[in-house]
Design an enzyme around this catalytic site. Structure first.
Site, PDB file in Angstrom:
ATOM      1  N   GLU A  68      -3.442 -11.695 -37.258  1.00 27.19           N
ATOM      2  CA  GLU A  68      -3.126 -10.265 -37.291  1.00 27.19           C
ATOM      3  C   GLU A  68      -3.629  -9.579 -38.562  1.00 27.19           C
ATOM      4  OE1 GLU A  68       0.781 -11.774 -36.246  1.00 27.19           O
ATOM      5  OE2 GLU A  68       1.140  -9.862 -35.239  1.00 27.19           O
TER       6      GLU A  68
ATOM      7  N   ILE B 222      -4.713 -18.605 -27.308  1.00 28.49           N
ATOM      8  CA  ILE B 222      -4.893 -17.337 -26.593  1.00 28.49           C
ATOM      9  C   ILE B 222      -6.268 -16.743 -26.858  1.00 28.49           C
ATOM     10  CG2 ILE B 222      -2.418 -16.913 -26.516  1.00 28.49           C
ATOM     11  CD1 ILE B 222      -2.657 -15.033 -28.846  1.00 28.49           C
TER      12      ILE B 222
ATOM     13  N   PRO C 165     -13.581 -21.771 -40.681  1.00 26.71           N
ATOM     14  CA  PRO C 165     -14.060 -20.467 -41.162  1.00 26.71           C
ATOM     15  C   PRO C 165     -14.761 -19.635 -40.091  1.00 26.71           C
ATOM     16  CG  PRO C 165     -15.024 -22.275 -42.445  1.00 26.71           C
ATOM     17  CD  PRO C 165     -14.126 -22.902 -41.428  1.00 26.71           C
TER      18      PRO C 165
HETATM   19  N1  MCN Z   1      -7.120 -19.956 -38.556  1.00 25.87           N
HETATM   20  C1  MCN Z   1      -7.860 -20.555 -39.559  1.00 25.87           C
HETATM   21  N2  MCN Z   1      -7.278 -20.791 -40.776  1.00 25.87           N
HETATM   22  C2  MCN Z   1      -5.986 -20.458 -41.017  1.00 25.87           C
HETATM   23  C3  MCN Z   1      -5.216 -19.868 -39.989  1.00 25.87           C
HETATM   24  C4  MCN Z   1      -5.819 -19.649 -38.755  1.00 25.87           C
HETATM   25  O1  MCN Z   1      -9.024 -20.861 -39.378  1.00 25.87           O
HETATM   26  N3  MCN Z   1      -5.461 -20.660 -42.211  1.00 25.87           N
HETATM   27  C5  MCN Z   1      -7.775 -19.601 -37.266  1.00 25.87           C
HETATM   28  C6  MCN Z   1      -7.638 -20.684 -36.204  1.00 25.87           C
HETATM   29  O2  MCN Z   1      -8.783 -20.673 -35.372  1.00 25.87           O
HETATM   30  C7  MCN Z   1      -6.412 -20.219 -35.430  1.00 25.87           C
HETATM   31  C8  MCN Z   1      -6.542 -18.724 -35.493  1.00 25.87           C
HETATM   32  O3  MCN Z   1      -7.167 -18.451 -36.747  1.00 25.87           O
HETATM   33  O4  MCN Z   1      -6.429 -20.682 -34.108  1.00 25.87           O
HETATM   34  C9  MCN Z   1      -5.236 -17.939 -35.403  1.00 25.87           C
HETATM   35  O5  MCN Z   1      -4.249 -18.540 -36.181  1.00 25.87           O
HETATM   36  P1  MCN Z   1      -2.881 -17.827 -36.610  1.00 25.87           P
HETATM   37  O6  MCN Z   1      -3.137 -16.800 -37.624  1.00 25.87           O
HETATM   38  O7  MCN Z   1      -1.902 -18.904 -36.943  1.00 25.87           O
HETATM   39  O8  MCN Z   1      -2.388 -17.049 -35.300  1.00 25.87           O
HETATM   40  P2  MCN Z   1      -1.730 -17.690 -33.981  1.00 25.87           P
HETATM   41  O9  MCN Z   1      -2.355 -18.955 -33.640  1.00 25.87           O
HETATM   42  O10 MCN Z   1      -0.237 -17.618 -34.102  1.00 25.87           O
HETATM   43  O11 MCN Z   1      -2.222 -16.622 -32.887  1.00 25.87           O
HETATM   44  C10 MCN Z   1      -1.534 -15.427 -32.639  1.00 25.87           C
HETATM   45  C11 MCN Z   1      -2.215 -14.229 -33.307  1.00 25.87           C
HETATM   46  C12 MCN Z   1      -1.512 -13.009 -32.930  1.00 25.87           C
HETATM   47  S1  MCN Z   1       0.109 -12.926 -33.378  1.00 25.87           S
HETATM   48  C13 MCN Z   1      -2.131 -12.011 -32.209  1.00 25.87           C
HETATM   49  S2  MCN Z   1      -1.276 -10.592 -31.843  1.00 25.87           S
HETATM   50  C14 MCN Z   1      -3.482 -12.168 -31.790  1.00 25.87           C
HETATM   51  C15 MCN Z   1      -4.237 -13.081 -32.657  1.00 25.87           C
HETATM   52  O12 MCN Z   1      -3.588 -14.204 -32.935  1.00 25.87           O
HETATM   53  N4  MCN Z   1      -3.833 -12.109 -30.497  1.00 25.87           N
HETATM   54  C16 MCN Z   1      -5.069 -12.565 -30.117  1.00 25.87           C
HETATM   55  N5  MCN Z   1      -5.553 -13.222 -32.363  1.00 25.87           N
HETATM   56  C17 MCN Z   1      -5.967 -13.111 -31.080  1.00 25.87           C
HETATM   57  N6  MCN Z   1      -7.210 -13.502 -30.709  1.00 25.87           N
HETATM   58  C18 MCN Z   1      -7.562 -13.467 -29.402  1.00 25.87           C
HETATM   59  N7  MCN Z   1      -8.778 -13.882 -29.061  1.00 25.87           N
HETATM   60  N8  MCN Z   1      -6.713 -13.015 -28.456  1.00 25.87           N
HETATM   61  C19 MCN Z   1      -5.493 -12.568 -28.772  1.00 25.87           C
HETATM   62  O13 MCN Z   1      -4.667 -12.157 -27.839  1.00 25.87           O
HETATM   63 MO1  MOS Z   2       1.214 -11.112 -32.315  1.00 23.95          MO
HETATM   64  S1  MOS Z   2       1.543  -9.098 -32.021  1.00 23.95           S
HETATM   65  O1  MOS Z   2       2.631 -11.438 -33.259  1.00 23.95           O
HETATM   66  O2  MOS Z   2       1.621 -11.722 -30.731  1.00 23.95           O
END
Ligand code: MCN
Ligand code: MOS
Length: 779
Positions: free
Chosen positions: A746, A490, A673
């Site tokens: 988040e 996303i 990172p």
């Molecule tokens: N990542 C990393 N190392 C980790 C975990 C994650 O480098 N240990 C990086 C990666 O690039 C990964 C990103 O962070 O793709 C996000 O990972 P994660 O924390 O697992 O989150 P999700 O992939 O489940 O994404 C959803 C999360 C949520 S819940 C919201 S709300 C949100 C967010 O991501 N909405 C977003 N970030 C966003 N960023 C963008 N650009 N747009 C949104 O709508």
């Molecule tokens: Mo994030 S608010 O859990 O999509």
């Protein structure tokens, strides 16, 4: 006033205080593989900035129709008259769907009940109005303009009834959400004995996710199957909800969502305009595009509900918090329970054994609220972290020192050890980079000219969630790898980190690996929500890539025509776009050659993290609801952060600018990172919006969201954002996840609004407990 520039007298140069804008501690890599841990740029970046990437509503089906949604203009009552005649006669109009000629839409199952619906409202099934801006009709025409014009011709009269506009209105009947109650120790008794007590109310207004891409879909019914191009954080959930609405098999719905222009929690599931589009496409046997206008997105779906929490803290004079009592509520709709739980961090951040927290929802005439970045943790941390600052002042202890005196060496709420908690490192590194030790405790004691300087800090946290996932890796005839998974990107970086995960194992440059995402036809994955998708799908791809590696070694050693035939797999390595002999340099077979020699079916490998004995339908079930989402069991696993903020307040005008932000964060191992920093600062920027600007203003007369557009609902722009320093203090945490990373997406927003409120207090002596902190509240 008499005060000279305290900051100046401390020898603090304001220029150099505006610290570096780049990530510290993460050097650029020169590694040709650029696997996990490399800070490479996003693989999908180029197609996005060049416009090549097709977002859902940019999909061009043959012979499309355009649907425009009609929304109610009152908050409560019923439609007494609706005349669609003029609209129907307008040029290009194909159909006008309302409750008068309703297309059947079934009630979907709510997320809380094991389904995938944020709201169980079904449009055009009856004449009942439960909120202003409710979707009550769909006008379908040959062009978008024709549909828009025709929609303006629909005449509607309402018989209104008294509406509940705010959660505090008389007549609102609160409902407890007792599942989330916290009852630890004896909070009342401990509070009575506490030497210092404070009790305050903290509130957050309605906030809206406001992704750049509005909510817009293309629905196409063909040969008994429904295909929907829909921006989705969770294609498996979308599939279930659409199937339920339409009364068809889940297998007969396909969701295609390769790119999502942001969701921030607003795109886990489709909303009712998608229901309208889907049933209309089936009825008219043509593809339909339906896009909500920006104003319609304020009520066609819900954002973060308004919250309120009364928070009482009791402490000893030497700064040990002994009891916390919290009573909170959030608004919800009349038909669904959505709880923005304000006690998510209350009992966990500090070493407090006596905590009582109760949350209730208050049903009013609003659309059902939904997730918005860190639902729960966000308002919870706002209350607790401002209260901690207030307690620091009540005790005359430095706010950071107070937090250290209440260091929780375990999770008191779950009574479990932390999987990892590098929050002390975050406090220390953040404070050091910020220059916290130069802070003068007294409010209004630091200034530069007319500007009052305020320094504030807060802690943040977000839990590690988990769900199994699957992946598939294909070796193409050209010797390239394709990774497939249904999970979404996303804007987060899923495309990139999955290429990086596979590259590590397959020994090829991650930039050469193609990743395909966001389609229900691809291997299963759950929601990109709860900041867990990265952990879930990197683990799945890691497993799949290992299987692919074993397969390729086997083929190289066993295929009769392979130059490595007869060499045991243990003596072979994947390297340089092929399989190489470990000892005899030059003896190798390229992936392209292997692909030409091997039977086609041997070049596709599936893997993942579901338990082996789980049937296909059980696997489906797990990714199609959120109840199977779990947390690590033997440890309490969370990400952590320390936020430091400097604000400048114009003494005469009361304008507040954030001057600089420093955060030190522990998200475990970072898969990338550069992208993690991008996520963190994205969250922090959203936190600035929440602290200073964002507020859905509701008309008390009719429940209408007045500022339902991006000119009036303010979000930060470049000029509002200062230099941001992020410091990574995380280390791999394999108790938290298979690949060692913790939540990122988040984390960045949690605590930011509190840090800013605390900084504003330090600058002005005014404590603002009601967000957003607009100038009228501090003058
Ligand atoms: N990542 C990393 N190392 C980790 C975990 C994650 O480098 N240990 C990086 C990666 O690039 C990964 C990103 O962070 O793709 C996000 O990972 P994660 O924390 O697992 O989150 P999700 O992939 O489940 O994404 C959803 C999360 C949520 S819940 C919201 S709300 C949100 C967010 O991501 N909405 C977003 N970030 C966003 N960023 C963008 N650009 N747009 C949104 O709508
Ligand atoms: Mo994030 S608010 O859990 O999509």
């Amino acid at each position: 006033t008499a005060a000279i520039s305290a900051a100046g007298s401390l020898g603090l140069s304001m220029q150099s205080a505006s610290a570096s804008d780049t990530a510290t501690a993460e050097p650029e890599t020169t590694d040709p593989i650029e696997g996990l841990g490399a800070g490479r740029s996003r693989g999908d970046g180029k197609v996005k900035v060049t416009g090549e990437a097709r977002y859902a509503v940019e999909h061009q089906p043959g012979n499309p129709l355009y649907g425009v949604v009609i929304q109610s203009t009152v908050a409560s009552g019923r439609i007494s008259r609706m005349s669609t005649e003029k609209a129907q006669q307008a040029s290009g109009v194909v159909a006008v769907y309302t409750h008068l000629n309703s297309l059947k839409i079934n009630k979907p199952t709510a997320i809380a009940d094991g389904g995938a619906a944020q709201s169980t409202y079904t449009p055009i099934q009856d004449d009942v109005i439960i909120h202003n801006g409710q979707n009550i009709g769909l006008v379908v025409a040959e062009t978008f303009e024709q549909a828009t014009y025709a929609a303006s011709l629909v005449e509607i009269d309402y018989e209104t009834s008294p509406a509940l506009i705010f959660a505090t209105d008389e007549g609102v009947e609160p409902k407890p959400v007792s599942k989330q109650d916290i009852d630890m120790g004896d909070a009342q008794a401990a509070m009575q004995q506490a030497e210092v007590r404070l009790s305050q109310r903290y509130t957050t207004p309605r906030e809206y996710n406001m992704p750049m891409e509005p909510h817009a879909c293309v629905a196409e019914w063909q040969d008994g199957r429904m295909t929907v191009w829909e921006p989705s954080q969770w294609v498996a959930g979308a599939q279930v909800e659409i199937a339920e609405w339409m009364g068809i098999d889940v297998e007969d719905v396909r969701i295609i969502s390769p790119y999502v222009g942001g969701g921030f929690g607003s795109k886990p599931v489709p909303y009712t305009h998608v229901a309208l589009a889907s049933v209309a496409s089936r009825a008219l046997k043509r593809p339909i595009k339906v896009s909500l206008t920006r104003p319609q997105t304020f009520t066609g779906l819900g954002g973060r509900p308004a919250t309120s929490q009364q928070l009482e803290l009791g402490a000893s004079r030497d700064g040990k918090i002994q009891a916390i009592i919290q009573r909170s509520f959030s608004e919800t709709s009349l038909i669904d329970v959505f709880a923005e739980n304000c006690s998510k961090v209350t009992a966990r951040m500090y070493a407090v054994g006596n905590v009582s927290a109760q949350h209730q929802v208050r049903p009013i005439n609003t659309v059902t609220p939904g997730w918005m970045r860190a639902p729960g943790e966000n308002p919870s941390a706002f209350g607790l972290e401002v209260a901690m600052d207030e307690m620091a002042y009540a005790l005359n202890i430095d706010p950071l020192e107070l937090r250290l005196r209440n260091w929780a060496e375990k999770d008191y709420q779950l009574d479990l050890p932390w999987s990892s908690r590098r929050l002390k490192e975050a406090y220390q590194k953040g404070a050091e980079a910020f220059g916290w030790d130069k802070r003068i405790m007294t409010p209004r004691s630091m200034r530069e000219g007319r500007e009052l300087i305020g320094w504030g800090m807060a802690s943040g946290t977000y839990p590690v969630n988990k769900l199994p996932a699957e992946a598939k890796i294909i070796l193409t005839p050209q010797g390239k790898f394709v990774v497939q998974c249904a999970g979404a990107d996303i804007g987060t970086g899923t495309y990139t980190i999955l290429a990086q995960t596979a590259a590590d194992i397959l020994g090829v440059a991650s930039t050469t690996i193609e990743v395909q995402l966001g389609d229900t036809e691809l291997p299963r994955a759950g929601v990109a929500g709860g900041s867990q998708l990265a952990g879930n799908v990197t683990a799945a791809v890691n497993d799949t890539a290992r299987r692919m590696r074993d397969q390729l070694l086997k083929l190289a050693s066993e295929l009769p025509q392979s130059p490595l035939n007869g060499t045991p797999a243990s003596q072979l390595t994947l390297k340089g776009d092929g399989v190489q002999h470990n000892l005899r340099s030059g003896l190798a077979v390229s992936f392209a050659r292997l692909a030409s020699l091997a039977p086609a079916e041997s070049l596709t490998v599936k893997g993942g993290t579901f338990p082996d004995d789980l049937s296909q339908s059980e696997r489906d079930k797990m990714v199609r609801n959120l109840n199977d989402m779990s947390r690590p069991e033997k440890f309490s696993a969370h990400s952590w952060s320390a936020q430091f903020v400097e604000v400048r307040v114009d003494e005469d005008f009361g304008t507040i600018r954030v001057k600089r932000m420093v955060a030190a964060l522990d998200s475990g191992r970072l898969y990338n990172p550069k992208l993690a920093r991008s996520q963190w600062i994205g969250g922090m920027i959203m936190g600035v919006g929440q602290a200073l600007m964002e507020e859905g203003i509701v008309d008390p007369r009719n429940g209408r969201v007045i500022n339902n557009n991006l000119a009036d609902y303010l979000v930060p722009v470049n000029g509002d954002i200062p230099s941001i320093t992020t410091i990574n203090v995380g280390e791999p945490d394999f108790e938290a996840t298979t690949m060692g990373g913790k939540a990122v997406g988040e984390l960045g927003i949690v605590g930011v609004a509190a840090a800013i409120s605390n900084a504003v207090f330090h600058a002005t002596g005014k404590r603002v407990r009601d967000l957003p902190i607009t100038l009228d509240k501090i003058i």
